[in-house]
Write a protein that holds these residues in place. Structure first.
Motif, PDB file in Angstrom:
ATOM      1  N   MET A 111      -2.677  15.435  75.747  1.00  0.00           N
ATOM      2  CA  MET A 111      -3.013  13.968  75.666  1.00  0.00           C
ATOM      3  C   MET A 111      -1.731  13.226  75.569  1.00  0.00           C
ATOM      4  O   MET A 111      -1.373  12.195  76.195  1.00  0.00           O
ATOM      5  CB  MET A 111      -4.285  13.721  74.585  1.00  0.00           C
ATOM      6  N   ILE A 112      -1.288  13.668  74.506  1.00  0.00           N
ATOM      7  CA  ILE A 112       0.068  13.048  74.099  1.00  0.00           C
ATOM      8  C   ILE A 112       1.232  13.203  75.268  1.00  0.00           C
ATOM      9  O   ILE A 112       1.888  12.305  75.544  1.00  0.00           O
ATOM     10  CB  ILE A 112       0.636  13.705  72.808  1.00  0.00           C
ATOM     11  N   ALA A 113       1.161  14.534  75.736  1.00  0.00           N
ATOM     12  CA  ALA A 113       2.151  14.756  76.799  1.00  0.00           C
ATOM     13  C   ALA A 113       1.903  13.845  77.966  1.00  0.00           C
ATOM     14  O   ALA A 113       2.781  13.225  78.685  1.00  0.00           O
ATOM     15  CB  ALA A 113       2.127  16.149  77.186  1.00  0.00           C
ATOM     16  N   VAL A 114       0.830  13.714  78.370  1.00  0.00           N
ATOM     17  CA  VAL A 114       0.372  13.086  79.754  1.00  0.00           C
ATOM     18  C   VAL A 114       0.588  11.400  79.359  1.00  0.00           C
ATOM     19  O   VAL A 114       1.235  10.674  80.169  1.00  0.00           O
ATOM     20  CB  VAL A 114      -1.060  13.192  80.056  1.00  0.00           C
ATOM     21  N   GLY A 115       0.358  11.033  78.150  1.00  0.00           N
ATOM     22  CA  GLY A 115       0.544   9.650  77.628  1.00  0.00           C
ATOM     23  C   GLY A 115       1.886   9.188  77.706  1.00  0.00           C
ATOM     24  O   GLY A 115       2.466   8.189  78.223  1.00  0.00           O
ATOM     25  N   ILE A 116       2.695  10.021  77.234  1.00  0.00           N
ATOM     26  CA  ILE A 116       4.409  10.053  77.283  1.00  0.00           C
ATOM     27  C   ILE A 116       4.811   9.760  78.416  1.00  0.00           C
ATOM     28  O   ILE A 116       5.428   8.931  78.930  1.00  0.00           O
ATOM     29  CB  ILE A 116       4.920  10.830  76.448  1.00  0.00           C
ATOM     30  N   ALA A 117       4.072  10.894  79.418  1.00  0.00           N
ATOM     31  CA  ALA A 117       4.746  10.999  80.682  1.00  0.00           C
ATOM     32  C   ALA A 117       4.522   9.734  81.559  1.00  0.00           C
ATOM     33  O   ALA A 117       5.044   9.378  82.686  1.00  0.00           O
ATOM     34  CB  ALA A 117       4.102  12.122  81.461  1.00  0.00           C
ATOM     35  N   GLY A 118       3.337   9.158  81.332  1.00  0.00           N
ATOM     36  CA  GLY A 118       2.948   7.825  82.037  1.00  0.00           C
ATOM     37  C   GLY A 118       3.697   6.480  81.565  1.00  0.00           C
ATOM     38  O   GLY A 118       3.618   5.497  82.148  1.00  0.00           O
ATOM     39  N   MET A 171      -9.579  12.060  77.366  1.00  0.00           N
ATOM     40  CA  MET A 171      -8.395  12.321  77.926  1.00  0.00           C
ATOM     41  C   MET A 171      -7.661  11.042  78.591  1.00  0.00           C
ATOM     42  O   MET A 171      -6.499  10.670  78.450  1.00  0.00           O
ATOM     43  CB  MET A 171      -8.357  13.372  78.888  1.00  0.00           C
ATOM     44  N   GLY A 172      -8.531  10.522  79.530  1.00  0.00           N
ATOM     45  CA  GLY A 172      -8.094   9.422  80.161  1.00  0.00           C
ATOM     46  C   GLY A 172      -7.819   8.288  79.430  1.00  0.00           C
ATOM     47  O   GLY A 172      -6.556   7.736  79.649  1.00  0.00           O
ATOM     48  N   LEU A 173      -8.674   7.732  78.402  1.00  0.00           N
ATOM     49  CA  LEU A 173      -8.400   6.518  77.886  1.00  0.00           C
ATOM     50  C   LEU A 173      -7.256   6.700  76.787  1.00  0.00           C
ATOM     51  O   LEU A 173      -6.558   5.940  76.776  1.00  0.00           O
ATOM     52  CB  LEU A 173      -9.713   6.188  77.112  1.00  0.00           C
ATOM     53  N   ILE A 174      -7.218   7.742  76.012  1.00  0.00           N
ATOM     54  CA  ILE A 174      -6.266   8.004  74.912  1.00  0.00           C
ATOM     55  C   ILE A 174      -4.876   8.133  75.734  1.00  0.00           C
ATOM     56  O   ILE A 174      -3.843   7.516  75.169  1.00  0.00           O
ATOM     57  CB  ILE A 174      -6.825   9.221  74.073  1.00  0.00           C
TER      58      ILE A 174
END
Lengths: 314, 316, 285, 322
Positions: free
Chosen positions: C150-157, C89-92
């Protein structure tokens, strides 16, 4: 004498939130083949912008630009590519002018690599040769710039500029960040290189003594405008423009027998943003008259080869 | 200065339009048809069609969005919940005060602990205290707040019985949630305060003040803190929004009837119109906080003021 | 010799980094977890769904290192199998944010102009919402699930990453060696790749590391709220959520996943701090 | 030397910096003195230790990384290296003041310039707020800033103006000694001229002694009575200005003169000093300048020359200078 570089009424304006900044406002100059033109002026006078305009790192707003007699004001990308092999720049800050993530030999080889005419081993040879030319010991080939002092970094910068045998180099305050003893080494190197390779220099500096040492002729700039232009000896022997005179009198001389002519000028640089009409120097000039505030003086040849932009000489 | 204030306030409008469009589009793109989900499994086609008409879902997306914005601005109408068919605005009005109270309370805790600890550890750099405070700060930003919430409940409610574990009746109910929501912000504020002060400490004007023979305490209060306050204020406003966002978890754990719990519940039950309303209220709040920050900034820092006051430097 | 010199910059960095004991501890801990992921089948004593009705809610003991849950599943084994979710989760998520952010940030920072203006206004809009809320909305849109989270968190960051990259690129862009490269006819791609990014990379690496930690926190929060990976998958956040009903009597159900989430995040934050100090000697005091 | 009490007497000052890559001997046994009303120039290149000497006199060096390794600094008879912090505060700003190199960063950006001048007056003089303000306005006008700009912030001034304000702060309490650390390096020539004239006039008016630190031999020629040439943390030549400029002895000083293009004479070729300054982390046994020196002999590498008299008040650190 053929002129290597010529500008006619060259202008560069920048739009800022508070108005139009007239960085270079109508500069005309000629530099003869194998000559050095020194450009002096205080910070903010547009001398660096002028240098960048001439090697086309910046596009000019107005006016025209000639190189080897050819109009290069509006040239296409391909021509610009070809042109850039012929002109180079040496920068002021030895700490930011070389990429800290490349080794010395990578930095010097970069132009060769981009031009892509030499094979790998030929490149190596050329780098070796260049380092010798600028006086860098070849043991520094694999060093990173941050391990070297300012003088050696400036030599890297010079070697990179020389890599493709350019015929014209703009030197933007190449020694002002260096200590005096190193400064003299670099100045001598530049002089020798000019003799050796017959290059033409535009030498930008705020230091009058340095410019005097290296230049054949000199242009004095004030707020984007050339106020005086002539041969070096003429400028120091017979300065005409009040600004040039004040500038000359302000330089501290390392000689206790030097008699200082006190020509104090009041105040500080006015803003180059939306400048009012009239002479730029008028608000600080000891000899300004009513007319100076209304009419912009044109640069005129008052003596053979001596151009001044001042109402006093008409 | 006034020009700056007006400009800054007007900037909110495009941001809010952009943000609302973004969220609206995202929610609209979600899988599942709200009409089918919320009418139940035994609904007829006619029921579904009626639901669509009631909520305006039969229109094209862009019309739906414009309708929504139009109603918000003219009537303050945020639509009706898909699930309970009650007005969203009413439910938000009921629940938002709880969330706001929680956030403000946690702000107070953050500021009262974070700033003094940050100052202290900067002034005693490399001391034991600095080490402990820095390490605790590191733990603070690393702690999952839902877990902290559960541990606090376990200790203070179940074992010690000092504080209630759920509800929002009076101030006592807010203590544990506020601590939970504020812990990360507190740690961030502390770390920023520390590094901002250490940064200012290296500036030349601190040397000037020392060269005047000024007392250390005066240098700290007069020269260092004011200059260090600029980055700290930025972090405070970010922490406010962060703590608002943390309320989603905190209100859920402590079963507080706040808007963030409403938001989470609505996401779970796919009541997208409520989600939309709640998110927009949160976005407006954050926007206002950022606005206030920028204005405070301009009031403290003359460099911003003078940018808009004078066109150029006066000669003397 | 060439190799040695190339490594000397890395070595300098490592010499500074090594001095930070906390950061080294962080790295060791993360390496341990990666080891656990690689050998999860060997390390875990039981399967993730082996239910034993005789041993429900057993306290930690030699038999069940971390105790068992309400279905009699061995928590130690579930934690072992759950490690990969947390770490990935963190890395991806951070990698997603890095890909988007580095691209947008370097393009806007290098070229400037109208496009920069437009993208940065869009970033401003994204940044009005704290990233956990942004992730929440996106989860609502994409639907719950591990990948979606995972995608949501990635985009949010990614807006924050864009800002960091842009600022770093703009700092490099005004350096004179960029002008030198332009006057040597280096192409834009070459300049960005060989000149700009290598010199702007330090703050980007730090932001990446810090966001790995944040993404783990956000991801586990979403799982805790029931929007992430769905049970019975042994995701630490949802294990904690499932255990909260029993937390009064059985502390290990919530304490163990919680402590491990914290340790992972703490370790990564410590690495991030160490990286920041070692990559930017100017900031070091 | 003179029997009369001198204003400042620095004896064998040694300062080191403790860094990750070793101990840097920044100042290595520097001694010189200063009389009332005298103006002395300290000339040297980057890293020679000029600023460290200045900050040592102010006791403003950050310790660590700096370490006072020995020597004494006597100001008006008392050794200020032994003074308490409290006494030091009464000396700074009142007896000794300092002007820093970069006026852009030397002023607090969030306070009005008036308040910053007022501050130093309120610290050292028992004046009411109103009187202090009156005095601050006076001092600002003395350095050429109009009193009406009292309430303006530093960002509203140009670099030259800011340096004037810094000078106002330094001279507000009429200190006996002013240390000016490269006060005009960041300024343009014409502005430099104005600021130097200001310092010279105020020095005469207030009878302040000045230590002027610079890398520019031209400024020294214009401003100073005595010069200390410093190289790698050591004074290599010291004397009256006429001695240094007309009877240059040390090869380094000669090298400096050979390196600067002269604006009056038509230049032939500059005679630079070869190489660059040796790494200050490595302690050298012999003469610090030996490896760049044109007249070095074997003994220069082995033995350190002492600073010895070569004339009345003219000292040089070289075996072969004559």
């Amino acid at each position: 004498m053929n002129s290597k570089v010529e500008t006619r009424d060259l202008k560069k304006y920048f739009q800022t939130p508070t108005g139009t900044l007239h960085a270079v406002d109508g500069v005309s100059l000629k530099i003869g083949e194998r000559q050095t033109l020194g450009v002096v002026g205080e910070s903010g006078c547009g001398k660096s912008t002028l240098g960048r305009l001439i090697i086309k790192l910046l596009g000019n707003t107005d006016g025209s630009l000639f190189f080897d007699g050819k109009d290069i004001t509006n040239i296409d990308k391909k021509e610009l590519r070809e042109l850039r092999w012929k002109m180079q720049m040496i920068f002021q800050d030895p700490y930011s002018s070389v990429n800290p993530r490349m080794t010395v030999s990578q930095i010097i080889a970069e132009p060769l690599k981009i031009q892509n005419k030499l094979t790998g081993s030929e490149r190596e040879e050329r780098v070796e040769e260049l380092m010798k030319t600028v006086g860098l010991d070849s043991r520094y080939r694999m060093t990173y710039p941050h391990e070297l002092d300012g003088g050696r970094r400036q030599r890297i910068s010079i070697a990179r500029a020389l890599a493709l045998n350019p015929s014209f180099i703009v030197c933007d305050e190449p020694v002002s960040a260096l200590d005096v003893s190193i400064q003299a080494q670099i100045l001598n190197l530049l002089k020798d290189l000019q003799d050796q390779f017959g290059m033409t220099f535009l030498f930008i500096s705020h230091n009058l003594a340095v410019v005097k040492y290296i230049s054949h002729s000199i242009m004095v700039m004030y707020l984007g405008v050339s106020v005086e232009q002539c041969q070096t000896e003429e400028l120091f022997g017979n300065p005409l423009h009040p600004y040039t005179r004040a500038l000359l009198s302000a330089v501290p001389v390392a000689d206790i027998h030097h008699q200082k002519k006190e020509i104090a000028i009041k105040g500080e640089l006015t803003s180059p943003i939306n400048p009012p009409p009239g002479c730029r120097f008028a608000p600080r000039c000891p000899c300004s008259s009513e007319r100076c505030f209304q009419e912009t003086p044109k640069q005129k040849e008052v003596k053979k080869g001596h151009l001044v932009a001042c109402h006093l000489y008409e | 200065m006034l020009k700056y204030v007006v400009k800054r306030i007007l900037w909110i409008l495009p941001v809010m339009i952009g943000a609302s469009f973004l969220v609206f589009a995202l929610l609209n793109a979600s899988p599942g048809d709200p009409a089918r989900i919320h009418t139940g499994s035994d609904a007829t086609e006619a029921d579904i069609e009626k639901f669509r008409q009631d909520h305006g879902l039969d229109k094209p997306f862009i019309v739906q969005y414009c309708d929504y914005i139009y109603k918000v601005f003219t009537k303050g109408d945020l639509g009706n919940s898909y699930r309970s068919n009650t007005p969203v605005a009413g439910r938000i009005a009921q629940t938002f005060p709880v969330t706001l109270k929680l956030t403000l309370f946690s702000m107070v805790i953050m500021l009262l602990t974070g700033i003094p600890l940050g100052i202290l550890s900067a002034l005693r750099q490399y001391s034991l205290l600095d080490g402990i405070v820095s390490f605790l700060g590191m733990i603070g930003v690393s702690m999952p707040n839902f877990w902290l919430a559960l541990q606090l409940i376990l200790i203070f409610s179940f074992h010690l019985g000092w504080l209630p574990a759920s509800g929002s009746q009076d101030m006592r109910y807010f203590i544990l949630p506020a601590v939970t929501a504020g812990i990360a912000g507190m740690a961030t504020i502390m770390r920023t305060t520390r590094s901002a002060i250490l940064e200012v400490y290296r500036q030349d004007y601190i040397k000037t003040a020392e060269a005047k023979g000024q007392k250390e305490s005066v240098i700290i209060w007069r020269h260092m803190l004011k200059n260090a306050s600029l980055p700290i204020i930025t972090v405070i406003s970010a922490s406010f929004c962060g703590s608002l966002a943390n309320s989603t978890v905190v209100e859920t754990v402590f079963s507080m009837p706040g808007m963030c719990k409403l938001l989470v519940d609505s996401i779970v039950s796919l009541d997208n119109i409520v989600v939309m309303g709640a998110i927009m209220v949160l976005a407006v709040t954050c926007c206002i906080v950022n606005l206030v920050t920028d204005l405070v900034f301009a009031a403290i820092d003359p460099r911003i003021k003078s940018q808009f006051k004078r066109r150029q430097v006066k000669g003397s | 010799m060439g190799r040695n010199r190339k490594n000397s910059q890395l070595y300098e960095f490592w010499k500074r980094f090594r001095r930070n004991k906390l950061a080294i501890a962080g790295i060791l801990f993360i390496l341990l977890l990666i080891f656990v992921i690689l050998f999860q089948g060997v390390i875990a004593r039981e399967g993730i769904n082996d239910q034993k009705y005789d041993d429900m809610l057993a306290a930690p003991s030699m038999k069940y290192l971390f105790g068992t849950d309400q279905y009699g599943r061995d928590i130690f084994s579930r934690m072992v199998y759950g490690t990969k979710y947390t770490i990935s989760m963190g890395l991806i998520a951070a990698s997603i944010s890095a890909v988007i952010g580095i691209f947008l940030g370097s393009v806007t920072g290098y070229y400037g102009g109208k496009m920069d203006n437009f993208i940065m206004r869009a970033v401003d809009i994204f940044m009005t919402l704290p990233n956990i809320l942004l992730a929440l909305v996106m989860t609502a849109s994409f639907g719950p699930g591990f990948f979606n989270t995972m995608i949501a968190v990635g985009i949010a960051g990614s807006p924050a990453m864009t800002r960091v990259t842009r600022a770093a690129v703009m700092g490099v862009r005004n350096q004179e060696f960029i002008e030198a490269a332009i006057s040597n006819n280096a192409s834009d791609m070459r300049i960005i790749w060989r000149y700009v990014l290598p010199n702007a990379i330090a703050p980007i690496i730090v932001q990446y590391t810090m966001f790995v930690a944040q993404a783990i926190l956000i991801g586990s929060s979403l799982s805790f709220l029931g929007l992430g990976l769905q049970p019975p998958a042994p995701e630490w956040g949802s294990m904690l959520s499932a255990g909260k009903a029993y937390m009064r009597e059985c502390w290990w159900l919530t304490a163990i996943p919680g402590v491990f989430i914290m340790l992972v995040v703490l370790a990564i934050n410590m690495i991030g701090d160490g990286l920041r100090d070692a990559l930017d000697p100017k900031q070091k005091r | 030397m003179q029997e009369r009490e001198r204003l400042l007497e620095i004896e064998d000052l040694k300062v080191e910096y403790i860094t990750d890559s070793g101990v840097v001997h920044a100042v290595n046994g520097v001694s010189f003195g200063l009389d009332h009303g005298e103006i002395i120039g300290i000339v040297g290149e980057t890293g020679a230790g000029k600023t460290t000497i200045a900050l040592s006199i102010m006791r403003l060096l950050q310790t660590p990384p700096a370490r006072m390794a020995g020597g004494s600094i006597r100001l008006g008879g008392t050794d200020i290296l032994k003074e308490s912090k409290k006494n030091m505060r009464q000396i700074r700003g009142k007896k000794v003041s300092m002007i820093f190199q970069d006026p852009m960063t030397a002023l607090n950006p969030l306070e009005t310039v008036g308040a910053q001048v007022e501050e130093v007056i309120l610290i050292h003089e028992k004046l009411s707020r109103v009187d202090a303000r009156k005095k601050a306005v006076e001092i600002l006008e003395m350095v050429g800033i109009k009193g009406e700009r009292f309430q303006d912030y530093p960002s509203q001034f140009s670099g030259g103006m800011k340096q004037r304000i810094v000078i106002a702060i330094a001279l507000a309490c009429r200190p006996e000694l002013l240390i000016a650390d490269e006060p005009t390096t960041a300024l343009d020539v014409t502005i430099q001229n104005q600021v130097l004239a200001l310092i010279r006039n105020l020095k005469n008016e207030l009878n302040t002694s000045v230590i002027l630190i610079t890398h520019d031999l031209g400024i020294v020629a214009e401003m100073c009575e005595k010069v200390a040439v410093i190289y790698a943390g050591e004074i290599v030549e010291f004397g009256e200005i006429a001695q240094i400029y007309d009877h240059t002895l040390h090869p380094y000083t000669r090298g400096l003169f050979g390196s600067i293009p002269n604006i009056n004479a038509t230049a032939d070729r500059l005679q630079p000093i070869p190489g660059s300054m040796h790494d200050p982390r490595i302690e050298k046994k012999g003469c610090v300048f030996a490896d760049r020196c044109a007249i070095r002999q074997e003994c220069c590498e082995k033995e350190k020359p002492e600073l010895s008299a070569a004339g009345e008040g003219h000292y040089v650190r070289c075996f072969f200078a004559s």
